[in-house]
Design an enzyme around this catalytic site. Sequence first.
Site, PDB file in Angstrom:
ATOM      1  N   ASP A 161       9.361  16.936 -17.023  1.00 41.08           N
ATOM      2  CA  ASP A 161       9.547  18.234 -16.507  1.00 41.08           C
ATOM      3  C   ASP A 161      10.359  18.955 -17.697  1.00 41.08           C
ATOM      4  O   ASP A 161      10.058  20.224 -17.961  1.00 41.08           O
ATOM      5  CB  ASP A 161      10.277  18.074 -15.155  1.00 41.08           C
ATOM      6  CG  ASP A 161       9.623  17.399 -14.390  1.00 41.08           C
ATOM      7  OD1 ASP A 161       8.207  17.352 -14.053  1.00 41.08           O
ATOM      8  OD2 ASP A 161      10.033  16.133 -13.753  1.00 41.08           O
ATOM      9  N   HIS A 189      11.887  14.780  -9.058  1.00 43.27           N
ATOM     10  CA  HIS A 189      10.792  14.956  -9.727  1.00 43.27           C
ATOM     11  C   HIS A 189       9.632  15.483  -8.698  1.00 43.27           C
ATOM     12  O   HIS A 189       9.114  14.544  -8.254  1.00 43.27           O
ATOM     13  CB  HIS A 189      10.431  13.763 -10.681  1.00 43.27           C
ATOM     14  CG  HIS A 189       9.150  14.009 -10.947  1.00 43.27           C
ATOM     15  ND1 HIS A 189       8.473  15.003 -11.990  1.00 43.27           N
ATOM     16  CD2 HIS A 189       7.648  13.273 -10.719  1.00 43.27           C
ATOM     17  CE1 HIS A 189       7.333  14.786 -12.244  1.00 43.27           C
ATOM     18  NE2 HIS A 189       6.742  13.739 -11.400  1.00 43.27           N
TER      19      HIS A 189
HETATM   20  P1  NAX Z   1      -3.085   4.910 -12.729  1.00 37.61           P
HETATM   21  O1  NAX Z   1      -3.626   5.015 -10.949  1.00 37.61           O
HETATM   22  O2  NAX Z   1      -4.075   5.181 -13.647  1.00 37.61           O
HETATM   23  O3  NAX Z   1      -2.500   3.628 -12.672  1.00 37.61           O
HETATM   24  C1  NAX Z   1      -1.578   3.019 -12.024  1.00 37.61           C
HETATM   25  C2  NAX Z   1      -1.822   1.380 -12.232  1.00 37.61           C
HETATM   26  O4  NAX Z   1      -0.981   0.697 -11.388  1.00 37.61           O
HETATM   27  C3  NAX Z   1      -3.148   0.819 -11.600  1.00 37.61           C
HETATM   28  O5  NAX Z   1      -3.632   0.347 -12.772  1.00 37.61           O
HETATM   29  C4  NAX Z   1      -3.009  -0.018 -10.511  1.00 37.61           C
HETATM   30  O6  NAX Z   1      -3.888  -1.040 -10.418  1.00 37.61           O
HETATM   31  C5  NAX Z   1      -1.605  -0.494 -10.791  1.00 37.61           C
HETATM   32  N1  NAX Z   1      -0.832  -0.677  -9.733  1.00 37.61           N
HETATM   33  C6  NAX Z   1      -0.804  -0.308  -8.289  1.00 37.61           C
HETATM   34  N2  NAX Z   1      -0.008  -1.097  -7.726  1.00 37.61           N
HETATM   35  C7  NAX Z   1       0.591  -2.164  -8.646  1.00 37.61           C
HETATM   36  C8  NAX Z   1       1.530  -3.143  -8.305  1.00 37.61           C
HETATM   37  N3  NAX Z   1       2.300  -3.546  -7.241  1.00 37.61           N
HETATM   38  N4  NAX Z   1       1.881  -3.704  -9.374  1.00 37.61           N
HETATM   39  C9  NAX Z   1       1.647  -3.532 -10.499  1.00 37.61           C
HETATM   40  N5  NAX Z   1       0.707  -2.573 -10.840  1.00 37.61           N
HETATM   41  C10 NAX Z   1       0.179  -1.723  -9.886  1.00 37.61           C
HETATM   42  O7  NAX Z   1      -2.037   5.957 -12.436  1.00 37.61           O
HETATM   43  P2  NAX Z   1      -1.136   6.647 -13.504  1.00 37.61           P
HETATM   44  O8  NAX Z   1      -1.867   7.844 -14.007  1.00 37.61           O
HETATM   45  O9  NAX Z   1      -1.096   5.515 -14.779  1.00 37.61           O
HETATM   46  O10 NAX Z   1      -0.047   6.902 -12.981  1.00 37.61           O
HETATM   47  C11 NAX Z   1       1.225   5.816 -12.967  1.00 37.61           C
HETATM   48  C12 NAX Z   1       2.348   6.508 -11.882  1.00 37.61           C
HETATM   49  O11 NAX Z   1       3.054   7.748 -12.464  1.00 37.61           O
HETATM   50  C13 NAX Z   1       1.705   7.218 -10.486  1.00 37.61           C
HETATM   51  O12 NAX Z   1       2.504   6.784  -9.428  1.00 37.61           O
HETATM   52  C14 NAX Z   1       1.969   8.576 -10.911  1.00 37.61           C
HETATM   53  O13 NAX Z   1       2.186   9.552  -9.765  1.00 37.61           O
HETATM   54  C15 NAX Z   1       3.236   8.572 -11.713  1.00 37.61           C
HETATM   55  N6  NAX Z   1       3.419   9.938 -12.667  1.00 37.61           N
HETATM   56  C16 NAX Z   1       4.915  10.252 -12.637  1.00 37.61           C
HETATM   57  C17 NAX Z   1       5.032  11.268 -13.267  1.00 37.61           C
HETATM   58  C18 NAX Z   1       6.716  11.660 -13.744  1.00 37.61           C
HETATM   59  O14 NAX Z   1       7.099  12.601 -14.363  1.00 37.61           O
HETATM   60  N7  NAX Z   1       7.381  10.677 -12.987  1.00 37.61           N
HETATM   61  C19 NAX Z   1       3.872  12.138 -14.208  1.00 37.61           C
HETATM   62  C20 NAX Z   1       2.828  11.414 -14.471  1.00 37.61           C
HETATM   63  C21 NAX Z   1       2.505  10.518 -13.167  1.00 37.61           C
HETATM   64  O15 NAX Z   1       1.816  11.290 -12.112  1.00 37.61           O
END
Ligand code: NAX
Length: 330
Positions: A161, A189
């Site tokens: 952000d 956030h």
């Molecule tokens: P993806 O869905 O591409 O990747 C998430 C990964 O986590 C997947 O490979 C999945 O298999 C794995 N996963 C799920 N449960 C798990 C567990 N219990 N233990 C280990 N791995 C697990 O998501 P991605 O785009 O990489 O985003 C990751 C996270 O970042 C999401 O929650 C998203 O909302 C969050 N974000 C946060 C942001 C921030 O500014 N704080 C911005 C970007 C993003 O949206």
Amino acid sequence: MKPPVRVAITGAAGQIGYAMAFRLASGEVLGPDQPVILQMIEIPPAMKSLDGVRMELDDCAFPLLAGMEAADSDHLDQGFKNANWVILLGGLPRKAGMERADLIRVNGPLFTAQGKGIQAAAASDVRVVVVANPCNTNCLIAMHSAPDVPKDRWFAMTRLDQNRGQAQLAQKAGVGVGEVKRLAIWGNHSSTQFPDFQNATISGRPVTEVIGHQEWLRKDFIATVQKRGAAVIEARGASSAASAANAALDTVKSLVNPTAKNDCIAVAVHSDGSYGIEKGLICGFPIKTDGKKWSIIEGFKIDEFAQGKIDTTVNELKQERETVKDLLPK
Ligand code: NAX
């Protein structure tokens, strides 16, 4: 050669993980003489995809990559073992028709397990950056599940952000992004966050002076930063990944290097009651560090407009906490 730093990443095969692992292994984040061991954690069905990431890391022949380990989410003790940094990306994404509260309920319990895993297995100097959404509340849950890990080691990411806001201000003022400093992100956030243009500077002068357009700052600027994630999804057909990975790595870099006098780090931390924000919430504040110990910067000016915005976002954090209260200590 320095001893390696161990970085554990959950969700390492996801989009952000894929954009992050290579930069960590290259030495760009922790330093050109700092070996790194990556401990990558995924859910069992994603372990094959994680293998592909490991193969590609091999194929980069990074001299500083001193090791790679993979663990599935049923073996967090292995995944977090001796980790100095833990970056929590893993969680379920929000699906169509899902309310924010539903997402909190689905992801909350994962962070209880991850907090326990960190406490049981990580290094005594572990620092944790929570990126997975809702990151402030996930961080709160994990922190409470690891009561032996000091509260100043827990961070939730608001850096994306801040970076987004700096870019918007720089473009509006027609200057390079490096001229924009002291842009705090208050609160959650989420779309209630307050990107605090009132305390920010451009080339050392107040933003409000350089960009005299109050209406733009109060409405368009805030709304653009608050809704940038949705705008990226709309344009790209997928959520922010490279910029999110970049922001997570910026967070780590900012916490291990001294903060410049005229600047602040945007990150959500455990509130100590500063600025009247309830103690214990994981809330975005302006932070500074000497590279070892961080503190909340005092003296940011908060007028009635800013206070209203901060109250809104802090109230949302309290509501989220209420939604997961069964996962927190009584
Ligand atoms: P993806 O869905 O591409 O990747 C998430 C990964 O986590 C997947 O490979 C999945 O298999 C794995 N996963 C799920 N449960 C798990 C567990 N219990 N233990 C280990 N791995 C697990 O998501 P991605 O785009 O990489 O985003 C990751 C996270 O970042 C999401 O929650 C998203 O909302 C969050 N974000 C946060 C942001 C921030 O500014 N704080 C911005 C970007 C993003 O949206």
